[in-house]
Design a protein around this motif. Sequence first.
Motif, mmCIF file in Angstrom:
data_model
loop_
_atom_site.group_PDB
_atom_site.id
_atom_site.type_symbol
_atom_site.label_atom_id
_atom_site.label_comp_id
_atom_site.label_asym_id
_atom_site.label_seq_id
_atom_site.Cartn_x
_atom_site.Cartn_y
_atom_site.Cartn_z
ATOM 1 N N ARG A 1 0.848 -1.239 0.005
ATOM 2 C CA ARG A 1 0.041 0.090 -0.011
ATOM 3 C C ARG A 1 0.916 1.211 0.152
ATOM 4 N NH1 ARG A 1 -2.093 -2.440 4.594
ATOM 5 N NH2 ARG A 1 -1.462 -0.831 5.730
ATOM 6 N N ARG A 2 1.997 1.139 0.520
ATOM 7 C CA ARG A 2 2.825 2.431 0.851
ATOM 8 C C ARG A 2 4.068 2.672 0.437
ATOM 9 N NH1 ARG A 2 1.819 4.115 6.933
ATOM 10 N NH2 ARG A 2 2.408 6.180 6.055
ATOM 11 N N ALA A 3 4.740 1.745 0.142
ATOM 12 C CA ALA A 3 6.112 1.688 -0.702
ATOM 13 C C ALA A 3 5.985 2.117 -1.969
ATOM 14 C CB ALA A 3 6.723 0.291 -0.540
ATOM 15 N N ASP A 4 7.128 2.692 -2.308
ATOM 16 C CA ASP A 4 7.123 3.226 -3.931
ATOM 17 C C ASP A 4 7.002 2.071 -4.722
ATOM 18 O OD1 ASP A 4 7.380 6.524 -3.505
ATOM 19 O OD2 ASP A 4 8.837 5.335 -2.235
ATOM 20 N N PHE A 5 7.990 0.920 -4.346
ATOM 21 C CA PHE A 5 8.003 -0.167 -5.329
ATOM 22 C C PHE A 5 8.299 -1.460 -4.256
ATOM 23 C CE2 PHE A 5 10.731 3.279 -6.932
ATOM 24 C CZ PHE A 5 10.028 3.572 -8.206
ATOM 25 N N VAL A 6 7.468 -2.458 -4.750
ATOM 26 C CA VAL A 6 7.835 -3.949 -4.188
ATOM 27 C C VAL A 6 8.397 -4.612 -5.253
ATOM 28 C CG1 VAL A 6 6.687 -6.016 -3.722
ATOM 29 C CG2 VAL A 6 5.770 -3.603 -2.449
ATOM 30 N N VAL A 7 9.580 -5.370 -4.778
ATOM 31 C CA VAL A 7 10.380 -5.803 -5.735
ATOM 32 C C VAL A 7 10.343 -7.290 -5.404
ATOM 33 C CG1 VAL A 7 12.804 -6.481 -6.390
ATOM 34 C CG2 VAL A 7 12.241 -4.202 -5.913
ATOM 35 N N VAL A 8 10.156 -8.207 -6.269
ATOM 36 C CA VAL A 8 9.727 -9.517 -6.157
ATOM 37 C C VAL A 8 10.888 -10.250 -7.076
ATOM 38 C CG1 VAL A 8 7.666 -9.317 -5.498
ATOM 39 C CG2 VAL A 8 7.899 -9.670 -7.883
ATOM 40 N N ALA B 1 5.185 -12.073 -8.087
ATOM 41 C CA ALA B 1 4.192 -11.029 -8.526
ATOM 42 C C ALA B 1 2.862 -11.428 -8.737
ATOM 43 C CB ALA B 1 4.691 -10.331 -9.978
ATOM 44 N N ALA B 2 2.284 -12.259 -9.436
ATOM 45 C CA ALA B 2 0.899 -12.604 -9.593
ATOM 46 C C ALA B 2 0.160 -13.139 -8.462
ATOM 47 C CB ALA B 2 0.890 -14.042 -10.623
ATOM 48 N N GLU B 3 0.862 -13.776 -7.468
ATOM 49 C CA GLU B 3 0.378 -14.358 -6.283
ATOM 50 C C GLU B 3 0.143 -13.163 -5.278
ATOM 51 O OE1 GLU B 3 2.393 -18.767 -6.319
ATOM 52 O OE2 GLU B 3 3.014 -17.109 -5.347
ATOM 53 N N LEU B 4 0.996 -12.446 -5.170
ATOM 54 C CA LEU B 4 0.745 -11.058 -4.391
ATOM 55 C C LEU B 4 -0.505 -10.236 -4.710
ATOM 56 C CD1 LEU B 4 4.464 -9.583 -3.551
ATOM 57 C CD2 LEU B 4 2.925 -10.704 -2.137
ATOM 58 N N ARG B 5 -0.451 -10.127 -6.141
ATOM 59 C CA ARG B 5 -1.494 -9.327 -6.603
ATOM 60 C C ARG B 5 -2.878 -9.857 -6.417
ATOM 61 N NH1 ARG B 5 -0.446 -4.360 -6.751
ATOM 62 N NH2 ARG B 5 1.213 -3.633 -8.424
ATOM 63 N N GLU B 6 -2.894 -11.281 -6.074
ATOM 64 C CA GLU B 6 -4.147 -12.157 -5.966
ATOM 65 C C GLU B 6 -4.594 -11.954 -4.514
ATOM 66 O OE1 GLU B 6 -5.775 -16.804 -5.983
ATOM 67 O OE2 GLU B 6 -3.850 -16.272 -7.064
ATOM 68 N N HIS B 7 -3.499 -11.908 -3.655
ATOM 69 C CA HIS B 7 -3.738 -12.137 -2.223
ATOM 70 C C HIS B 7 -3.905 -11.012 -1.335
ATOM 71 C CE1 HIS B 7 -4.176 -16.549 -2.280
ATOM 72 N NE2 HIS B 7 -3.079 -16.476 -2.996
ATOM 73 N N VAL B 8 -3.114 -9.899 -1.958
ATOM 74 C CA VAL B 8 -2.702 -8.783 -1.055
ATOM 75 C C VAL B 8 -3.181 -7.370 -1.806
ATOM 76 C CG1 VAL B 8 -0.881 -7.532 0.232
ATOM 77 C CG2 VAL B 8 -0.683 -9.843 -0.235
ATOM 78 N N PRO B 9 -4.199 -6.654 -1.339
ATOM 79 C CA PRO B 9 -4.649 -5.486 -1.914
ATOM 80 C C PRO B 9 -3.422 -4.212 -1.794
ATOM 81 C CG PRO B 9 -5.745 -5.753 0.216
ATOM 82 C CD PRO B 9 -4.831 -6.946 -0.037
ATOM 83 N N GLY B 10 -3.723 -3.488 -2.814
ATOM 84 C CA GLY B 10 -2.745 -2.414 -2.751
ATOM 85 C C GLY B 10 -2.362 -1.806 -4.183
ATOM 86 N N ASP B 11 -1.960 -0.881 -4.246
ATOM 87 C CA ASP B 11 -1.508 -0.086 -5.660
ATOM 88 C C ASP B 11 -0.122 0.113 -5.905
ATOM 89 O OD1 ASP B 11 -1.451 2.077 -4.070
ATOM 90 O OD2 ASP B 11 -3.016 3.185 -5.270
ATOM 91 N N THR B 12 0.824 -0.273 -5.001
ATOM 92 C CA THR B 12 2.068 0.169 -5.144
ATOM 93 C C THR B 12 2.748 -0.818 -6.449
ATOM 94 O OG1 THR B 12 2.682 0.140 -2.783
ATOM 95 C CG2 THR B 12 4.317 -0.791 -4.178
ATOM 96 N N ARG B 13 3.577 -0.318 -7.235
ATOM 97 C CA ARG B 13 4.093 -0.843 -8.224
ATOM 98 C C ARG B 13 5.046 -2.023 -7.959
ATOM 99 N NH1 ARG B 13 8.208 2.777 -11.783
ATOM 100 N NH2 ARG B 13 9.202 1.106 -13.125
#
Length: 388
Positions: free
Chosen positions: A143-150, A156-168
Amino acid sequence: MPELVVLADQLFAPVPGGTGRYTAELLRALAETAPAGWSVTSVVSRRDDLEQAEIPGVDGPRVLPVPRRTLVAMWQAGIPYWPGGDAVHAPTPLAPPRRPAVGRHRRATLAVTVHDSVPWTHPHTLTRRGVSWHRIMVSRAMRRADFVVVPTRSVAAELREHVPGDTRVEVVAHGVSEVFTAAEEVELPVDVTHLDLPDRYVLCVGTLEPRKGLEVLIDAIARLHQVDPRAPALLLVGQQGWGWVDPTTEAQRYGLPSGTVRVLGRLPDLELAAVMRRAAVLAAPSHAEGFGLPVLEAMAAGVPVVHSDVPAVVEVAGGAGVTVPRGDAQQLSESLQEVVNDPVWSAKLAAAGRRRAAEFSWRSAAEAVWSLHRNGYRDCPGDVPSTA
């Protein structure tokens, strides 16, 4: 001069695991690839012995005035304690809340590396406390970082599925340490006679904990020895994690002779590379992973790999290993037997693995991380904030 601060506390963890290697290797590579005018500083919580965090080319480590337990509690509670720097990279979810913009002052950028989605996809393989902490910290980063690196597209797909947030979310693959990439004919400057290695062995590298699938691997080794009593031994390299996985007792339960399954513990990099190069095959039977660094390291060393069908590991292996279903001891046993007993097949896998591993480097990883921070720094107008 703008400063990139890298949080290096994982280097002091009792069981640093793959995230410890990631932290050390990324720090070295960031220092080697630093853009003109930038500096790299490591930061750690309060402690006395700093030797483990001293890396050539990296300033510091700078010591924060709070001990690790306090720092973890503060950041988990959302206290905006900033560790300094114009950009911060957290190699694990242990990260500060995003620094807010104040008036015309520049907001420092924050990137957080999230290594896997296990707290959501396989919570039973972690402690309750570990699941809770990771969910809190990763959710905040999303939600709050500028970037999340995976490390992989799978994560990346699993995080988008399970964790809400619009961080890049940015995929930046891990690299391979040079110690594993030496040509086969090059002798490594290390003596491993004290390890009393058997002539032939299956190798498995990783923390000894439930999600690594060690019970399946030992079952597979037992099946190998039922067919051929002269089958290879199993060597395990790694420290004891949570859950107290006991390979020796598990081996006895399957009726394996004493010494067939051995735990070597944690090894220095040169010793690990030497042990890996002598292995007949690397087995990676994990139930869940975010990358699977030992798979890549074994491939770089010219060792054939048999791995589970964890999506991230399949992605990293890129078809250069043998894939078996998770939890299928019979299929794992048969695949290991084919590799061990067929030198032509083993050589083909080894060659394919070397080609695949050559596509990864810590330098490329560092350059990708630098691109994120430099672009984020340029996108933030105003003055540079003071450090904490």
